[in-house]
Design an enzyme around this catalytic site. Structure first.
Site, PDB file in Angstrom:
ATOM      1  N   GLN A  17       0.772  -1.247   0.000  1.00 16.76           N
ATOM      2  CA  GLN A  17       0.000   0.000   0.000  1.00 16.76           C
ATOM      3  C   GLN A  17       0.803   1.297   0.000  1.00 16.76           C
ATOM      4  OE1 GLN A  17      -3.512   2.307   2.499  1.00 16.76           O
ATOM      5  NE2 GLN A  17      -3.299   0.156   2.869  1.00 16.76           N
ATOM      6  N   ARG A  38       6.961  -8.990 -10.399  1.00 13.61           N
ATOM      7  CA  ARG A  38       7.538 -10.313 -10.610  1.00 13.61           C
ATOM      8  C   ARG A  38       6.655 -11.145 -11.556  1.00 13.61           C
ATOM      9  NH1 ARG A  38      10.358 -12.799  -5.595  1.00 13.61           N
ATOM     10  NH2 ARG A  38       9.035 -11.311  -4.545  1.00 13.61           N
ATOM     11  N   LEU A  72       8.888  -8.410 -14.851  1.00 11.82           N
ATOM     12  CA  LEU A  72      10.328  -8.467 -15.023  1.00 11.82           C
ATOM     13  C   LEU A  72      10.937  -9.168 -13.811  1.00 11.82           C
ATOM     14  CD1 LEU A  72      12.351  -7.203 -17.054  1.00 11.82           C
ATOM     15  CD2 LEU A  72      12.507  -5.231 -15.537  1.00 11.82           C
ATOM     16  N   THR A  74      13.820  -9.276 -11.822  1.00 11.78           N
ATOM     17  CA  THR A  74      15.012  -8.438 -11.672  1.00 11.78           C
ATOM     18  C   THR A  74      16.130  -9.148 -10.901  1.00 11.78           C
ATOM     19  OG1 THR A  74      13.985  -7.429  -9.758  1.00 11.78           O
ATOM     20  CG2 THR A  74      13.742  -6.276 -11.851  1.00 11.78           C
ATOM     21  N   LYS A  75      15.921 -10.438 -10.646  1.00 11.93           N
ATOM     22  CA  LYS A  75      17.028 -11.210 -10.054  1.00 11.93           C
ATOM     23  C   LYS A  75      17.792 -11.968 -11.149  1.00 11.93           C
ATOM     24  CE  LYS A  75      15.827 -11.584  -5.248  1.00 11.93           C
ATOM     25  NZ  LYS A  75      15.190 -12.393  -4.210  1.00 11.93           N
ATOM     26  N   ASN A  96       9.415   0.299  -2.204  1.00 15.32           N
ATOM     27  CA  ASN A  96       9.184   0.093  -0.758  1.00 15.32           C
ATOM     28  C   ASN A  96       9.388  -1.372  -0.393  1.00 15.32           C
ATOM     29  OD1 ASN A  96       6.642  -0.599  -2.018  1.00 15.32           O
ATOM     30  ND2 ASN A  96       5.637  -0.434  -0.031  1.00 15.32           N
ATOM     31  N   LYS A 137      11.085  -5.169   9.034  1.00 14.84           N
ATOM     32  CA  LYS A 137      10.023  -5.043   8.033  1.00 14.84           C
ATOM     33  C   LYS A 137       8.803  -4.489   8.750  1.00 14.84           C
ATOM     34  CE  LYS A 137      11.398  -8.665   4.901  1.00 14.84           C
ATOM     35  NZ  LYS A 137      11.035  -9.905   4.224  1.00 14.84           N
ATOM     36  N   GLU A 140       1.381  -1.561   8.255  1.00 16.09           N
ATOM     37  CA  GLU A 140       0.559  -0.467   8.789  1.00 16.09           C
ATOM     38  C   GLU A 140       0.504  -0.378  10.329  1.00 16.09           C
ATOM     39  OE1 GLU A 140      -1.595   2.015   7.198  1.00 16.09           O
ATOM     40  OE2 GLU A 140      -1.556   2.611   9.288  1.00 16.09           O
ATOM     41  N   ASP A 169       0.573   3.517   6.045  1.00 14.79           N
ATOM     42  CA  ASP A 169       0.741   3.170   4.633  1.00 14.79           C
ATOM     43  C   ASP A 169       0.490   4.359   3.708  1.00 14.79           C
ATOM     44  OD1 ASP A 169       1.521   0.581   5.039  1.00 14.79           O
ATOM     45  OD2 ASP A 169      -0.472  -0.255   4.838  1.00 14.79           O
ATOM     46  N   GLY A 248      -7.892  19.511  19.731  1.00 15.01           N
ATOM     47  CA  GLY A 248      -7.397  20.877  19.846  1.00 15.01           C
ATOM     48  C   GLY A 248      -7.905  21.493  21.132  1.00 15.01           C
ATOM     49  N   GLY A 249      -8.209  22.775  21.091  1.00 19.82           N
ATOM     50  CA  GLY A 249      -8.690  23.441  22.301  1.00 19.82           C
ATOM     51  C   GLY A 249     -10.204  23.361  22.456  1.00 19.82           C
ATOM     52  N   GLN A 273     -17.375  24.752  20.440  1.00 20.08           N
ATOM     53  CA  GLN A 273     -16.372  25.782  20.168  1.00 20.08           C
ATOM     54  C   GLN A 273     -16.680  26.964  21.095  1.00 20.08           C
ATOM     55  OE1 GLN A 273     -16.517  27.103  16.151  1.00 20.08           O
ATOM     56  NE2 GLN A 273     -14.379  27.714  16.096  1.00 20.08           N
TER      57      GLN A 273
HETATM   58  N1  CAO Z   1      11.858  -9.817  -9.518  1.00 19.92           N
HETATM   59  C1  CAO Z   1      12.567 -10.569  -8.673  1.00 19.92           C
HETATM   60  N2  CAO Z   1      12.573 -10.390  -7.346  1.00 19.92           N
HETATM   61  C2  CAO Z   1      11.801  -9.404  -6.863  1.00 19.92           C
HETATM   62  C3  CAO Z   1      11.023  -8.569  -7.690  1.00 19.92           C
HETATM   63  C4  CAO Z   1      11.072  -8.816  -9.084  1.00 19.92           C
HETATM   64  N3  CAO Z   1      10.368  -8.079  -9.934  1.00 19.92           N
HETATM   65  N4  CAO Z   1      10.380  -7.682  -6.929  1.00 19.92           N
HETATM   66  C5  CAO Z   1      10.722  -7.950  -5.670  1.00 19.92           C
HETATM   67  N5  CAO Z   1      11.581  -8.975  -5.617  1.00 19.92           N
HETATM   68  C6  CAO Z   1      12.201  -9.578  -4.454  1.00 19.92           C
HETATM   69  C7  CAO Z   1      13.131  -8.623  -3.743  1.00 19.92           C
HETATM   70  O1  CAO Z   1      14.363  -8.564  -4.365  1.00 19.92           O
HETATM   71  C8  CAO Z   1      13.161  -9.238  -2.363  1.00 19.92           C
HETATM   72  O2  CAO Z   1      14.016 -10.371  -2.381  1.00 19.92           O
HETATM   73  P1  CAO Z   1      15.124 -10.664  -1.216  1.00 19.92           P
HETATM   74  O3  CAO Z   1      14.439 -10.493   0.091  1.00 19.92           O
HETATM   75  O4  CAO Z   1      15.524 -12.075  -1.514  1.00 19.92           O
HETATM   76  O5  CAO Z   1      16.231  -9.722  -1.390  1.00 19.92           O
HETATM   77  C9  CAO Z   1      11.726  -9.722  -2.221  1.00 19.92           C
HETATM   78  O6  CAO Z   1      11.207  -9.882  -3.518  1.00 19.92           O
HETATM   79  C10 CAO Z   1      10.833  -8.687  -1.575  1.00 19.92           C
HETATM   80  O7  CAO Z   1      11.127  -8.651  -0.286  1.00 19.92           O
HETATM   81  P2  CAO Z   1      10.346  -7.730   0.732  1.00 19.92           P
HETATM   82  O8  CAO Z   1      11.126  -7.763   1.988  1.00 19.92           O
HETATM   83  O9  CAO Z   1      10.083  -6.385   0.182  1.00 19.92           O
HETATM   84  O10 CAO Z   1       8.939  -8.467   0.807  1.00 19.92           O
HETATM   85  P3  CAO Z   1       8.169  -9.117   2.056  1.00 19.92           P
HETATM   86  O11 CAO Z   1       6.898  -9.617   1.495  1.00 19.92           O
HETATM   87  O12 CAO Z   1       9.002 -10.077   2.802  1.00 19.92           O
HETATM   88  O13 CAO Z   1       7.897  -7.868   3.021  1.00 19.92           O
HETATM   89  C11 CAO Z   1       7.082  -5.681   3.556  1.00 19.92           C
HETATM   90  C12 CAO Z   1       6.865  -6.978   2.762  1.00 19.92           C
HETATM   91  C13 CAO Z   1       5.998  -4.711   3.148  1.00 19.92           C
HETATM   92  C14 CAO Z   1       6.964  -6.004   5.059  1.00 19.92           C
HETATM   93  C15 CAO Z   1       8.482  -5.119   3.241  1.00 19.92           C
HETATM   94  O14 CAO Z   1       8.581  -4.943   1.860  1.00 19.92           O
HETATM   95  C16 CAO Z   1       8.787  -3.802   3.928  1.00 19.92           C
HETATM   96  O15 CAO Z   1       9.066  -3.759   5.121  1.00 19.92           O
HETATM   97  N6  CAO Z   1       8.775  -2.722   3.148  1.00 19.92           N
HETATM   98  C17 CAO Z   1       9.131  -1.405   3.636  1.00 19.92           C
HETATM   99  C18 CAO Z   1       8.062  -0.835   4.475  1.00 19.92           C
HETATM  100  C19 CAO Z   1       6.754  -0.771   3.743  1.00 19.92           C
HETATM  101  O16 CAO Z   1       6.636  -0.167   2.702  1.00 19.92           O
HETATM  102  N7  CAO Z   1       5.743  -1.341   4.368  1.00 19.92           N
HETATM  103  C20 CAO Z   1       4.396  -1.037   3.966  1.00 19.92           C
HETATM  104  C21 CAO Z   1       3.814  -1.992   3.120  1.00 19.92           C
HETATM  105  S1  CAO Z   1       2.163  -1.510   2.929  1.00 19.92           S
HETATM  106  O17 CAO Z   1       1.404  -2.215   4.215  1.00 19.92           O
END
Ligand code: CAO
Length: 416
Positions: A17, A38, A72, A74-75, A96, A137, A140, A169, A248-249, A273
């Site tokens: 989000q 992905r 895509l 990206t790994k 994010n 990590k 919200e 978020d 507020g007040g 108020q």
């Molecule tokens: N191709 C290949 N790999 C991809 C990719 C793609 N297109 N897009 C993402 N990935 C991979 C990343 O490289 C990562 O891999 P590694 O952990 O092996 O390096 C993985 O997917 C994504 O990891 P993540 O930590 O972002 O995902 P998660 O589901 O474990 O955690 C979240 C989710 C939201 C807790 C974490 O992303 C986070 O803390 N983000 C920052 C704070 C944030 O924005 N939180 C709010 C989310 S809204 O509620």
């Protein structure tokens, strides 16, 4: 109509989000937002809380309108190559991921800056860089707890409480959007990109500014006169939860209206108020309170504010929340009905203003979403459907100069 952000190309490397809310806003205002996902799965919210089998969930569609989707991996080396090409011609990259994920993928800030020194790299993390929790990590509710919202929300005799509003978020996403626009203006002056970072904890705390105000007042004088705990209850050395008290007040409270026994939302918020005391007394049919020393000033009223609220509730007992507000608005009293999501979804004013919009979607039929809360005199943001997974992969790759054969090859190895 030309939109202000037309010509700005954004790589949207966001999910869930916080990030998507930011890039969606920029897309409404004209940016070309390419969501990189992905292959095979995409943003996790496409599948979360689905209400229609095989169609993207509302969680996704309501946060990703007006974007393109490029799948895509990206790994993979081939995926990285595509991303590098995209980076070289984009203005902004927004992400994010969890802490360190972009670095592990091989796209540290240094590398991104090397690939495109003019590009702005915008990140959301749970905690700011260097914070002792910066490896965590965050979702919200975690952010609401870490940012001071939970400890100050709810009732004094209950636990810390989470707000339904996405303070961690979407609020963080809005902060990030401001940061990106500022960096874009900065780039016009310097020709250089920069890193923009916003933490969810900081964004929540920014909205809890008045609670930090209260902490300092409490430490100085030992009490907070606008909280329900004053003057009869005890204060500790931390800002307490104040229930539905006005922040507020102005004292205020959620008050029962006709039908509250069966309708959990038959309530209004009523604000007393200071300068509106006379009209309030007139509206309530209590003219004798106007000059009564026990009621005349805010200070005099505070010790028996709940008795006053009870009197107002007695007045409200035969009025619906809408009837009550229609009477009170004539007396210039700040108030509103407690509105449900159903009432908001069907509100003709919100439909007319474009705040609630109905969006046609290829697989879902049409769905409701919240449109731009920001209104412009020269532009009306038009909300279009969120993309299907990979819907624009070919279009983006062709734009980057890939031939149909090269795209076929990328598909064969599942890099797109
Ligand atoms: N191709 C290949 N790999 C991809 C990719 C793609 N297109 N897009 C993402 N990935 C991979 C990343 O490289 C990562 O891999 P590694 O952990 O092996 O390096 C993985 O997917 C994504 O990891 P993540 O930590 O972002 O995902 P998660 O589901 O474990 O955690 C979240 C989710 C939201 C807790 C974490 O992303 C986070 O803390 N983000 C920052 C704070 C944030 O924005 N939180 C709010 C989310 S809204 O509620």
């Amino acid at each position: 109509m030309t939109k202000p952000l037309e010509g700005i190309k954004i790589i949207d490397f966001t999910h869930v989000q916080a990030g998507p809310a930011c890039t969606q806003l920029l897309a409404w205002f004209g940016a070309n937002v390419i969501k990189v996902e992905r292959p095979g799965s995409g943003d996790v919210t496409r599948n979360q809380l689905r209400d229609i089998p095989d169609a993207d969930a509302l969680y996704f569609t309501m946060l990703n309108s007006n974007k393109k989707s490029l799948t895509l991996d990206t790994k993979k080396a081939e995926g990285k190559e595509v991303l590098e090409k995209l980076i070289r011609e984009s203005d902004v990259l927004v992400e994010n991921f969890g802490p360190g994920a972009l670095d592990r993928m091989g796209f540290s800030w240094e590398r991104l800056n090397e690939l495109n020194p003019k590009m702005i790299v915008a990140s959301v993390k749970g905690f700011s860089d260097g914070h002792h929790y910066d490896d965590l990590k965050v979702y919200e509710n975690v952010a609401q707890c870490a940012g001071g919202a939970a400890s100050t929300t709810g009732f004094w005799d209950g636990p810390p409480t989470i707000s339904a509003a996405a303070l961690g978020d979407s609020n963080t996403g809005m902060h990030l959007a401001i940061g990106i626009l500022t960096a874009l203006l900065g780039r016009d002056k310097t020709g250089k990109g920069q890193k923009v970072a916003v933490s969810m904890q900081d964004s929540v705390l920014n909205l809890c500014r008045v609670k930090l105000r209260d902490q300092q007042r409490l430490e100085r004088v030992g009490y907070l006169e606008e909280y329900p705990q004053y003057p009869h209850g005890e204060f500790s050395d931390v800002v307490p939860r104040g229930g539905n008290a006005g922040g507020g007040g102005q004292p205020g409270w959620v008050l029962k209206c006709k039908g509250w026994e069966t309708d959990p939302n038959a309530y209004i918020y009523f604000t007393i108020q200071g300068h509106a005391w006379e009209p309030i007394c007139k509206a309530l049919g209590k003219p004798e309170w106007i000059d009564d020393p026990a009621y005349k000033t805010a200070e005099a009223r505070q010790p028996h504010i709940f008795e006053i609220f009870k009197t107002i509730e007695a007045w409200l007992a035969d009025k619906t929340k809408f009837e009550a507000v229609d009477i009170l608005r004539k007396f210039d009293i700040p108030c509103a009905p407690v509105l449900t999501m159903k009432e908001l979804a069907n509100d003709p004013s919100l439909r007319a203003s474009g705040t609630i919009v109905e969006v046609p979607h290829k697989k879902r039929g049409s769905y409701l979403t919240v449109g731009s809360p920001i209104k412009f005199s020269d532009m009306k943001p038009h909300v279009t459907a969120s993309p299907l997974l990979g819907e624009h992969t070919d279009e983006v790759l062709v734009g980057l100069g890939y031939s149909q054969q090269e795209i076929f090859n990328l598909r064969e190895i599942k890099a797109v």
